[in-house]
Write a protein that holds these residues in place. Structure first.
Motif, short mmCIF file in Angstrom:
data_model
loop_
_atom_site.label_atom_id
_atom_site.label_comp_id
_atom_site.label_asym_id
_atom_site.label_seq_id
_atom_site.Cartn_x
_atom_site.Cartn_y
_atom_site.Cartn_z
N UNK A 1 12.54 25.26 16.04
CA UNK A 1 12.75 24.27 14.99
C UNK A 1 13.06 22.92 15.63
N UNK A 2 12.04 22.13 15.91
CA UNK A 2 12.25 20.83 16.55
C UNK A 2 13.13 19.92 15.70
N UNK A 3 13.94 19.11 16.35
CA UNK A 3 14.84 18.19 15.66
C UNK A 3 14.13 16.86 15.47
N UNK A 4 13.54 16.68 14.32
CA UNK A 4 12.77 15.46 14.03
C UNK A 4 13.68 14.23 14.00
N UNK A 5 14.87 14.37 13.42
CA UNK A 5 15.75 13.21 13.27
C UNK A 5 16.17 12.65 14.63
N UNK A 6 16.55 13.53 15.55
CA UNK A 6 16.94 13.08 16.88
C UNK A 6 15.78 12.40 17.60
N UNK A 7 14.58 13.01 17.49
CA UNK A 7 13.40 12.43 18.14
C UNK A 7 13.11 11.04 17.58
N UNK A 8 13.26 10.87 16.27
CA UNK A 8 13.01 9.56 15.67
C UNK A 8 14.04 8.53 16.12
N UNK A 9 15.27 8.95 16.28
CA UNK A 9 16.28 8.03 16.78
C UNK A 9 15.94 7.56 18.19
N UNK A 10 15.46 8.48 19.01
CA UNK A 10 15.09 8.12 20.38
C UNK A 10 13.95 7.11 20.41
N UNK A 11 13.05 7.20 19.44
CA UNK A 11 11.88 6.33 19.42
C UNK A 11 12.07 5.10 18.53
N UNK A 12 13.23 4.96 17.95
CA UNK A 12 13.49 3.80 17.09
C UNK A 12 12.76 3.87 15.76
N UNK A 13 12.56 5.07 15.24
CA UNK A 13 11.86 5.26 13.98
C UNK A 13 12.86 5.65 12.89
N UNK A 14 12.57 5.24 11.66
CA UNK A 14 13.46 5.55 10.54
C UNK A 14 13.21 6.93 9.98
N UNK A 15 14.24 7.49 9.35
CA UNK A 15 14.11 8.82 8.75
C UNK A 15 13.06 8.86 7.64
N UNK A 16 12.88 7.75 6.96
CA UNK A 16 11.95 7.71 5.82
C UNK A 16 10.55 7.23 6.21
N UNK A 17 10.35 6.86 7.46
CA UNK A 17 9.03 6.41 7.90
C UNK A 17 8.03 7.56 7.85
N UNK A 18 6.79 7.25 7.51
CA UNK A 18 5.69 8.20 7.70
C UNK A 18 5.06 7.87 9.04
N UNK A 19 5.10 8.86 9.95
CA UNK A 19 4.77 8.61 11.35
C UNK A 19 3.59 9.47 11.78
#
Length: 381
Positions: free
Chosen positions: A175-193
């Motif tokens: 179960x990859x941690x999407x939120x942590x990965x987005x924080x590392x890349x400077x992406x928002x939780x609500x962004x469509x990436x």
């Protein structure tokens, strides 16, 4: 009784081989802490104490025509390596990591010279180029297989092998941690990436990257808020930066490496066929697989294809669970349409994630332990 230290030679050609070999070396060094390893490799192998006589990118060429400008240098490297390993730098064992076109003839020469040989990654003779299994039989004392159906097929040809699972299935969490990965890349939780992975070879970037970025621009015009992340090898970064600027694409982040963060963070990925597609499947991400290469290389390759699928997720699932757009079919319009179809289909994504979770469980083994046990038996034989 074991000697105080072992000497293993390895050849891993390109990024995926370096990744697999680095994971393997980590386990092997637990069994033999004083291991000396050398040959051809990359940074992940170097992190495990590997001495690289040539960098793995020297062998990072795919295709029949694309290899021609480099063939003399590659053959020279293989001859130099063979002569060195058969003379003063004889190893206890040689491990060829994938790269069959380079490794099989080298393994055969070393085996004839009395050096034990192991090939890590069964060549996909069951998918294309079936004659590869004949070369494998004369080249390797033992094969370490990534996929569970391969040992039975190899046994039909009299080849000893062991299923060791895929080391990536251990490294990548269920179960990859999407939120942590987005924080590392400077992406928002609500962004469509969308993650864009145009390959790890210069030839792949040459033939497919522009199509990917053109597709991304078409997607962004339909969905202005889309964000894009592009993991790039440092050596390929200047060309990728150039293509991104030329495309006019906005909201794109190009990173040095960090492909796992990109795959963990994204909602879907546009990805070049290769090992990265299996990584995307283990991250449970929907994808569109694409590939484009020199026209003549494509004509030669397609005639050797035995299955309707090219992408590893489809091969392992036995059906088209994700789209494949190859060669002329990989137009920016088709790529964009395939990606937007995923983003508009949460129920399809849920079903795909369940399928990929089952695949993950199948491939998850104690690869290092199984591989090291098999290697030890080869050394004792």
């Amino acid at each position: 009784m074991d000697s105080p230290s072992k000497r293993f030679a390895l050849v891993a050609g390109e990024t995926s081989g370096d990744l697999l070999a680095g994971l393997l070396l980590g386990g092997v060094r637990q069994r033999w802490p004083d291991l000396k390893s050398f040959g051809i490799g990359g940074p992940r192998m170097a992190a495990q104490g590997f001495e690289s006589w040539w960098p793995s990118e020297k062998l990072a060429v795919r295709g029949y025509i694309e290899v021609l400008p480099k063939i003399r240098e590659i053959l020279s490297i293989r001859k130099q390596l063979r002569d060195r390993l058969l003379s003063g730098d004889r190893p206890d064992l040689f491990i060829g990591v994938d790269a069959p076109d380079f490794n099989f003839d080298l393994e055969a020469a070393l085996k004839a010279g009395g050096i034990k040989t192991v090939h890590f990654v069964c060549p996909s003779f069951w998918a294309w180029r079936p004659k590869k299994v004949l070369k494998l039989r004369r080249s390797a004392d033992h094969v370490l297989c990534l996929f569970p159906f391969e040992p039975a097929l190899l046994a039909q040809h009299g080849i000893a092998s062991t299923y060791v699972g895929h080391p990536l299935a251990q490294v990548i969490p269920l179960q990859p941690d999407r939120q942590v990965a987005r924080q590392r890349l400077g992406l928002g939780d609500d962004d469509t990436v969308v993650a864009i992975l145009p390959g790890s070879r210069q030839s792949e970037v040459q033939y497919i990257a522009r199509r990917f970025f053109d597709a991304a621009l078409l997607m962004q015009r339909q969905r202005p808020g889309l964000r894009f992340v592009v993991p790039a090898l440092p050596a390929l970064r200047p060309r990728i930066d150039e293509l991104v600027r030329a495309s006019g694409l906005l909201g794109v982040t190009v990173q040095d490496g960090r492909s796992h963060d990109a795959l963990a963070a994204c909602d879907a990925t546009l990805i070049a066929s290769g090992t990265a597609t299996l990584e995307a499947a283990l991250f449970k991400r929907p994808m569109v697989i694409a590939y484009n290469m020199n026209w003549l290389s494509w004509q030669i390759m397609r005639r050797k294809q035995l299955q309707p699928w090219v992408g590893l997720p489809n091969i392992l699932c036995g059906e088209f669970v994700v789209p494949e757009l190859l060669q002329d079919a990989a137009t920016p319009q088709a790529l964009a349409r395939g990606m937007l179809d995923w983003l508009d289909a949460p129920e399809r994504i849920n079903a795909l994630q369940q399928r990929f979770t089952e695949l993950h469980h199948t491939l998850k083994c104690d690869t290092a332990q199984l591989a090291t046990d098999a290697i030890e038996k080869v050394l004792q034989s």
